[in-house]
Design a protein around this motif. Structure first.
Motif, PDB file in Angstrom:
ATOM      1  N   ILE A  40       0.878  -1.142  -0.013  1.00 30.29           N
ATOM      2  CA  ILE A  40      -0.067   0.174   0.119  1.00 30.29           C
ATOM      3  C   ILE A  40       0.879   1.177  -0.171  1.00 30.29           C
ATOM      4  CG2 ILE A  40      -1.788   1.276   1.443  1.00 30.29           C
ATOM      5  CD1 ILE A  40      -2.892  -1.571   2.456  1.00 30.29           C
ATOM      6  N   PHE A  41       1.974   1.321   0.770  1.00 33.72           N
ATOM      7  CA  PHE A  41       2.922   2.350   0.851  1.00 33.72           C
ATOM      8  C   PHE A  41       3.569   2.830  -0.379  1.00 33.72           C
ATOM      9  CE2 PHE A  41       6.461   4.604   3.337  1.00 33.72           C
ATOM     10  CZ  PHE A  41       5.603   5.782   3.362  1.00 33.72           C
ATOM     11  N   LYS A  42       4.090   1.625  -0.993  1.00 33.39           N
ATOM     12  CA  LYS A  42       4.646   1.684  -2.442  1.00 33.39           C
ATOM     13  C   LYS A  42       3.705   2.562  -3.271  1.00 33.39           C
ATOM     14  CE  LYS A  42       7.827  -2.100  -2.120  1.00 33.39           C
ATOM     15  NZ  LYS A  42       8.109  -3.368  -2.897  1.00 33.39           N
ATOM     16  N   LYS A  43       2.658   2.210  -3.340  1.00 34.58           N
ATOM     17  CA  LYS A  43       1.349   2.873  -4.214  1.00 34.58           C
ATOM     18  C   LYS A  43       1.257   4.358  -3.834  1.00 34.58           C
ATOM     19  CE  LYS A  43      -0.892  -1.421  -5.514  1.00 34.58           C
ATOM     20  NZ  LYS A  43      -1.848  -2.237  -5.134  1.00 34.58           N
ATOM     21  N   LEU A  44       1.109   4.547  -2.423  1.00 34.66           N
ATOM     22  CA  LEU A  44       1.102   5.951  -2.010  1.00 34.66           C
ATOM     23  C   LEU A  44       2.197   6.724  -2.371  1.00 34.66           C
ATOM     24  CD1 LEU A  44      -0.601   5.141   1.774  1.00 34.66           C
ATOM     25  CD2 LEU A  44      -1.685   6.064  -0.350  1.00 34.66           C
ATOM     26  N   GLN A  45       3.482   5.979  -2.158  1.00 36.27           N
ATOM     27  CA  GLN A  45       4.623   6.939  -2.839  1.00 36.27           C
ATOM     28  C   GLN A  45       4.701   7.240  -4.213  1.00 36.27           C
ATOM     29  OE1 GLN A  45       7.452   4.098  -0.831  1.00 36.27           O
ATOM     30  NE2 GLN A  45       8.183   5.778   0.441  1.00 36.27           N
ATOM     31  N   GLN A  46       4.164   6.335  -4.890  1.00 36.75           N
ATOM     32  CA  GLN A  46       4.091   6.654  -6.378  1.00 36.75           C
ATOM     33  C   GLN A  46       3.154   7.856  -6.468  1.00 36.75           C
ATOM     34  OE1 GLN A  46       3.016   2.917  -7.840  1.00 36.75           O
ATOM     35  NE2 GLN A  46       4.815   2.899  -9.135  1.00 36.75           N
ATOM     36  N   MET A  47       2.063   8.045  -5.916  1.00 40.28           N
ATOM     37  CA  MET A  47       1.006   8.859  -5.694  1.00 40.28           C
ATOM     38  C   MET A  47       1.444  10.458  -5.439  1.00 40.28           C
ATOM     39  SD  MET A  47      -2.540   7.010  -5.007  1.00 40.28           S
ATOM     40  CE  MET A  47      -3.077   5.758  -5.919  1.00 40.28           C
ATOM     41  N   ASN A  48       2.657  10.143  -4.453  1.00 39.89           N
ATOM     42  CA  ASN A  48       3.085  11.232  -3.591  1.00 39.89           C
ATOM     43  C   ASN A  48       4.126  11.913  -4.912  1.00 39.89           C
ATOM     44  OD1 ASN A  48       5.900  11.621  -2.141  1.00 39.89           O
ATOM     45  ND2 ASN A  48       4.308  13.157  -1.480  1.00 39.89           N
ATOM     46  N   LYS A  49       4.891  11.092  -5.506  1.00 43.71           N
ATOM     47  CA  LYS A  49       5.698  11.503  -6.573  1.00 43.71           C
ATOM     48  C   LYS A  49       5.035  12.556  -7.553  1.00 43.71           C
ATOM     49  CE  LYS A  49       9.355   8.013  -6.002  1.00 43.71           C
ATOM     50  NZ  LYS A  49       9.913   6.782  -6.739  1.00 43.71           N
ATOM     51  N   VAL A  50       3.911  12.149  -8.029  1.00 41.08           N
ATOM     52  CA  VAL A  50       3.203  12.768  -9.088  1.00 41.08           C
ATOM     53  C   VAL A  50       2.199  13.933  -8.350  1.00 41.08           C
ATOM     54  CG1 VAL A  50       3.505  11.254 -10.574  1.00 41.08           C
ATOM     55  CG2 VAL A  50       1.543  11.061  -9.351  1.00 41.08           C
ATOM     56  N   GLY A  51       2.151  14.204  -7.164  1.00 41.36           N
ATOM     57  CA  GLY A  51       1.369  15.347  -6.585  1.00 41.36           C
ATOM     58  C   GLY A  51      -0.108  15.037  -6.311  1.00 41.36           C
ATOM     59  N   LEU A  52      -0.352  13.611  -6.075  1.00 35.36           N
ATOM     60  CA  LEU A  52      -1.671  13.117  -5.762  1.00 35.36           C
ATOM     61  C   LEU A  52      -2.040  13.158  -4.358  1.00 35.36           C
ATOM     62  CD1 LEU A  52      -2.072  10.526  -8.548  1.00 35.36           C
ATOM     63  CD2 LEU A  52      -2.961  12.838  -8.632  1.00 35.36           C
ATOM     64  N   VAL A  53      -0.830  13.064  -3.589  1.00 34.28           N
ATOM     65  CA  VAL A  53      -1.099  12.409  -2.064  1.00 34.28           C
ATOM     66  C   VAL A  53       0.204  13.425  -1.437  1.00 34.28           C
ATOM     67  CG1 VAL A  53      -0.613  10.743  -0.291  1.00 34.28           C
ATOM     68  CG2 VAL A  53      -1.860  10.176  -2.537  1.00 34.28           C
ATOM     69  N   ILE A  54       0.058  13.969  -0.427  1.00 31.39           N
ATOM     70  CA  ILE A  54       1.217  14.334   0.499  1.00 31.39           C
ATOM     71  C   ILE A  54       1.022  13.866   1.990  1.00 31.39           C
ATOM     72  CG2 ILE A  54       1.265  16.495  -0.961  1.00 31.39           C
ATOM     73  CD1 ILE A  54      -0.664  17.941   1.161  1.00 31.39           C
ATOM     74  N   PRO A  55       2.259  14.075   2.449  1.00 28.30           N
ATOM     75  CA  PRO A  55       2.103  13.522   4.126  1.00 28.30           C
ATOM     76  C   PRO A  55       1.634  14.837   5.203  1.00 28.30           C
ATOM     77  CG  PRO A  55       4.392  14.045   3.433  1.00 28.30           C
ATOM     78  CD  PRO A  55       3.389  14.086   2.238  1.00 28.30           C
ATOM     79  N   VAL A  56       1.016  14.326   6.169  1.00 26.71           N
ATOM     80  CA  VAL A  56       0.531  15.169   7.003  1.00 26.71           C
ATOM     81  C   VAL A  56       1.409  15.546   8.311  1.00 26.71           C
ATOM     82  CG1 VAL A  56      -1.436  15.827   8.542  1.00 26.71           C
ATOM     83  CG2 VAL A  56      -1.848  14.534   6.174  1.00 26.71           C
ATOM     84  N   ASP A  57       1.716  16.866   8.371  1.00 21.76           N
ATOM     85  CA  ASP A  57       2.643  17.096   9.491  1.00 21.76           C
ATOM     86  C   ASP A  57       4.059  16.404   9.268  1.00 21.76           C
ATOM     87  OD1 ASP A  57       0.456  18.591  10.476  1.00 21.76           O
ATOM     88  OD2 ASP A  57      -0.068  16.885  11.734  1.00 21.76           O
ATOM     89  N   GLU A  58       4.402  16.066   8.142  1.00 28.41           N
ATOM     90  CA  GLU A  58       5.840  15.889   7.894  1.00 28.41           C
ATOM     91  C   GLU A  58       6.076  16.320   6.336  1.00 28.41           C
ATOM     92  OE1 GLU A  58       7.928  14.681   9.905  1.00 28.41           O
ATOM     93  OE2 GLU A  58       7.095  13.611  11.711  1.00 28.41           O
ATOM     94  N   GLU A  59       7.530  16.325   6.248  1.00 27.52           N
ATOM     95  CA  GLU A  59       7.878  16.584   4.556  1.00 27.52           C
ATOM     96  C   GLU A  59       8.007  15.446   3.713  1.00 27.52           C
ATOM     97  OE1 GLU A  59      11.585  19.288   3.001  1.00 27.52           O
ATOM     98  OE2 GLU A  59      11.574  19.118   4.949  1.00 27.52           O
ATOM     99  N   HIS A  60       8.269  14.297   4.386  1.00 27.45           N
ATOM    100  CA  HIS A  60       8.314  13.309   3.322  1.00 27.45           C
ATOM    101  C   HIS A  60       7.439  12.259   4.019  1.00 27.45           C
ATOM    102  CE1 HIS A  60      11.930  15.199   1.667  1.00 27.45           C
ATOM    103  NE2 HIS A  60      12.419  15.472   2.658  1.00 27.45           N
ATOM    104  N   MET A  61       7.236  11.382   2.798  1.00 31.10           N
ATOM    105  CA  MET A  61       6.278  10.119   3.357  1.00 31.10           C
ATOM    106  C   MET A  61       6.925   9.172   4.341  1.00 31.10           C
ATOM    107  SD  MET A  61       3.365  10.248   1.698  1.00 31.10           S
ATOM    108  CE  MET A  61       2.687   8.797   1.524  1.00 31.10           C
ATOM    109  N   TYR A  62       8.214   8.807   4.075  1.00 32.52           N
ATOM    110  CA  TYR A  62       9.033   7.997   5.012  1.00 32.52           C
ATOM    111  C   TYR A  62       8.915   8.351   6.488  1.00 32.52           C
ATOM    112  CZ  TYR A  62      13.035   6.038   7.499  1.00 32.52           C
ATOM    113  OH  TYR A  62      13.947   5.426   8.509  1.00 32.52           O
ATOM    114  N   PHE A  63       8.907   9.786   6.722  1.00 38.20           N
ATOM    115  CA  PHE A  63       9.068  10.105   8.243  1.00 38.20           C
ATOM    116  C   PHE A  63       7.454  10.196   8.667  1.00 38.20           C
ATOM    117  CE2 PHE A  63      12.895  12.178   6.816  1.00 38.20           C
ATOM    118  CZ  PHE A  63      13.843  11.603   7.757  1.00 38.20           C
TER     119      PHE A  63
END
Length: 323
Positions: A274-297
């Motif tokens: 699931i996280f891999k897909k969310l990270q792909q979406m993050n790379k193209v501007g579809l998803v952003i992390p909340v209260d963190e700069e990067h998805m990893y954190f």
């Protein structure tokens, strides 16, 4: 069915040009196929068309039939007369008979049964195309017509950027993928936006005019995100305002078999996918992390992620089964 007439004229007896043949060759090459090599346009390439009669005949033939798309690209001299009428200049030009009138081209497109007529002009004063001229008090841009020109009616169109015109250089970059959306579709509207952003206030200004109810794709390149992943956006986010709670079990490196600091809960294969897909979406501007700069954190610190405005747009397209 998609067809295109690509015209480039260098050989003018007076004021010859140098980049128009290169422009035409390059446009033909890029429109021939899509990004995956599949066929795109059926193209007629015509270089150094010598007479007004020949050019007019080619344009008439282009707009015959009922193709899905009929595209005209012209690179050469353009001219505007004292009455405000524009012309695609041909080498046999003479006083009061400079070439094919832009109003004539528009008339042929207006009566055409082709579903989409796209006219792209890289010539001086090309922005007058589709504007009122002479005794006309309005321009008649018929259904399904899109016009994209290199410059405004009172501007010249510059040459010699790597052997191409300034406008066509940007047009080529747009068609290569610079103007593609997440799905890889390149439309006249996205091409205009790409070129418009690349030119400053002091540069020649492109002109865009259209009378359509839906943009047509002129070329398709590889999508920025796998379509299968994109279509999962509504499964991952049942509601567009919903946030996905993350924890360290989503991060694949948080594994006891990897020698570094790790914390519980350890990586769970299902969450990792699931996280891999969310990270792909993050790379193209579809998803952003909340209260963190990067998805990893966001994962390692137990935060969450959410859809962006763009993500909501594609969420709605998937939900409505438009993609």
């Amino acid at each position: 069915m998609k067809k295109a007439l690509i015209v480039g004229i260098n050989d003018y007896p007076i004021a010859p040009l140098t980049g128009c043949e290169n422009d035409a060759y390059a446009i033909k090459s890029i429109l021939d196929t899509n990004g995956d090599g599949s066929p795109n346009f059926d193209i007629e390439l015509k270089l150094n068309v010598s007479t007004k009669s020949e050019l007019k005949t080619l344009i008439i033939d282009l707009f015959k039939g009922d193709s899905d798309v009929a595209l005209l690209y012209f690179s050469g001299h353009g001219y505007i007369d004292d009455l405000g009428g524009g012309f695609l200049v041909t080498p046999d030009a003479q006083k009061n008979d400079l070439g094919v009138g832009m109003d004539e081209v528009l008339n042929y497109a207006n009566v055409s049964k082709c579903k989409n007529k796209v006219i792209i002009l890289d010539c001086c004063h090309s922005g007058v195309f589709g504007s009122p001229s002479g005794n006309n008090n309005k321009a008649d841009i018929g259904d399904g017509i899109t016009i994209l020109t290199a410059s405004k009616s009172d501007e010249v169109s510059l040459e010699n950027i790597g052997g191409h015109g300034v406008f066509t250089t940007l047009l080529l970059e747009a068609l290569k993928g610079g103007a593609a959306d997440l799905r890889g579709h390149i439309t006249p509207g996205s091409i205009y936006a790409f070129i418009d952003q690349a030119l400053g206030a002091w540069d020649q200004r492109p002109v865009f005019k259209t009378n359509i109810n839906k943009f047509v794709s002129l070329r398709q390149v590889n999508p920025q995100i796998p379509m299968q992943t994109l279509r999962e956006i509504t499964r991952l986010f049942p509601s567009p305002t919903e946030q996905i709670d993350l924890d360290p079990s989503f991060e694949f490196t948080n594994d006891k078999t990897i020698e570094h600091e790790y914390i519980e809960p350890f990586a769970i294969p299902e969450n990792v996918e699931i996280f891999k897909k969310l990270q792909q979406m993050n790379k193209v501007g579809l998803v952003i992390p909340v209260d963190e700069e990067h998805m990893y954190f966001a994962a390692m610190n137990g935060k969450s992620c959410k859809l962006t405005a763009l993500g909501f747009h594609y969420w709605r397209l998937v939900k409505d089964k438009r993609i």
